[in-house]
Scaffold this motif. Structure first.
Motif, short mmCIF file in Angstrom:
data_model
loop_
_atom_site.label_atom_id
_atom_site.label_comp_id
_atom_site.label_asym_id
_atom_site.label_seq_id
_atom_site.Cartn_x
_atom_site.Cartn_y
_atom_site.Cartn_z
N GLY A 53 -18.32 56.20 23.33
CA GLY A 53 -18.49 57.65 23.12
C GLY A 53 -19.90 58.01 22.69
O GLY A 53 -20.52 58.93 23.24
N ALA A 54 -20.44 57.27 21.74
CA ALA A 54 -21.80 57.52 21.24
C ALA A 54 -22.83 57.29 22.36
O ALA A 54 -23.84 57.99 22.45
CB ALA A 54 -22.11 56.63 20.05
N ASN A 55 -22.53 56.32 23.24
CA ASN A 55 -23.43 56.04 24.37
C ASN A 55 -23.37 57.18 25.39
O ASN A 55 -24.40 57.55 25.97
CB ASN A 55 -23.05 54.71 25.03
CG ASN A 55 -23.56 53.51 24.23
OD1 ASN A 55 -24.50 52.86 24.62
ND2 ASN A 55 -22.96 53.24 23.07
N ILE A 56 -22.17 57.74 25.59
CA ILE A 56 -22.03 58.86 26.53
C ILE A 56 -22.77 60.09 25.96
O ILE A 56 -23.46 60.80 26.71
CB ILE A 56 -20.55 59.17 26.81
CG1 ILE A 56 -19.91 57.99 27.58
CG2 ILE A 56 -20.40 60.47 27.61
CD1 ILE A 56 -18.41 58.10 27.77
N ASP A 57 -22.66 60.32 24.66
CA ASP A 57 -23.40 61.43 24.01
C ASP A 57 -24.88 61.34 24.34
O ASP A 57 -25.51 62.31 24.74
CB ASP A 57 -23.23 61.38 22.48
CG ASP A 57 -21.87 61.89 22.02
OD1 ASP A 57 -21.27 62.72 22.74
OD2 ASP A 57 -21.41 61.45 20.94
N ALA A 58 -25.44 60.14 24.13
CA ALA A 58 -26.90 59.95 24.34
C ALA A 58 -27.25 60.11 25.81
O ALA A 58 -28.28 60.73 26.15
CB ALA A 58 -27.31 58.56 23.84
N ALA A 59 -26.41 59.59 26.70
CA ALA A 59 -26.68 59.70 28.14
C ALA A 59 -26.60 61.16 28.59
O ALA A 59 -27.44 61.63 29.36
CB ALA A 59 -25.68 58.85 28.91
#
Ligand code: ZN
Length: 302
Positions: free
Chosen positions: A290-296
């Motif tokens: 989830g945190a990776n999708i936020d950044a992407a």
């Protein structure tokens, strides 16, 4: 005669090899001797890695380990290898799992990290940390003896070179890759790179809102251009530049998938619900997708 000679050679190599590996093993599980006088301590696949480098004029440490018990093991390992003091302790980031146990090494160690590191550490500082940890066991309480936060004594800007004894340490600031101040440490003669937590080993990183994925990708390019032989990341055992390739592949695919879904008009919430990265199902810390999708999402929406 020739066969006998090669037999002798083989046995001598074997004895030499056993002596070398026994030396690192003697320091305890999780310790790796990566080159003469260069050791890392990666307790397991995901726990914070800390390292030390022996020079003729003293020891340089990289990060001070996550658990105070690990830091005490580290201090004992250094003593087994050399009677020289820890002169410098370089932080690869600001987070407490790399920086909260400086008190075990300083004094005498002088702590160094990039500008903004002290500020970042103070923001994250938990005054209850020692108390909470000490309640876990008498060993932990003993290991916490003298606990206090020590911010870096020296903060550099962009680049810094340390010459100590026969070795050179080049400190390179990596912008927006993980914490408020991330430092890669490059030993050009030994071709060993301490890469910070810009990458770890097969693990989803907990990307904070300050992380910019294109900057992370740029940091891999920069670190690969140094052509290191051995790469030590913030978490996990020593590896090679293949970690940069793996993460590059991961973030590139993530950006592509998030970009395509955003172009189809999907909201961030939809994307988080639907997007999967099955190619990376065996990486640790899957809950951080989830945190990776936020950044992407932030990157593709720019
Ligand atoms: Zn961190």
């Amino acid at each position: 005669m020739k066969a006998r000679l090669s037999g002798v050679l083989f046995v001598s190599i074997f004895i030499l090899y056993s002596a070398v590996s026994a030396q690192a093993q003697e320091l305890g599980p999780g310790f790796h001797k990566i080159k003469d006088g260069i050791y890392t301590f990666a307790p397991d696949a995901t726990t914070t890695t800390c390292s030390f480098v022996v020079t003729q004029e003293g020891v340089v440490m990289i990060d001070s380990c996550s658990s105070p018990l690990d830091s005490r093991k580290m201090a004992a390992a250094i003593k087994k290898v050399t009677d020289k003091p820890v002169v410098f302790l370089i932080d690869t980031e600001t987070h407490s799992d790399h920086t909260a146990n400086h008190f075990i090494f300083s004094p005498p160690a002088t702590i160094i990290n990039h500008q903004g590191a002290g500020e970042g550490m103070k923001k994250e500082y938990d005054p209850k940390r020692a108390e909470t940890l000490a309640a876990k066991s008498p060993e932990m309480r003993a290991a916490l003896e003298g606990s206090r936060m020590i911010a870096p004594h020296i903060e550099y800007k962009d680049r810094m070179t340390i010459n100590l004894g026969e070795r050179t340490f080049e400190l390179i600031y990596l912008k927006n890759v993980h914490s408020e101040a991330d430092t890669a440490i490059w030993l050009p003669k030994e071709r060993v790179l301490f890469a910070s937590s810009a990458a770890n080993v097969r693990r989803f990183l907990n990307l904070l809102p300050s992380v910019v994925i294109p900057d992370v990708l740029a940091s891999y390019k920069l670190m690969k251009s140094l052509n290191p032989e051995i790469v030590v990341t913030g978490h996990g055992p020593p590896t090679t530049t293949k970690v940069f390739d793996e993460y590059e592949g991961f973030y590139t695919l993530l950006l592509k998938r998030v970009g395509d879904m955003a172009a189809q008009g999907k909201s961030l919430a939809d994307i988080k619900n639907e997007l999967k990265m099955p190619e990376y199902a065996d990486w640790h810390n899957q809950n951080r997708l989830g945190a990776n999708i936020d950044a992407a999402y932030k990157s593709v929406k720019k």
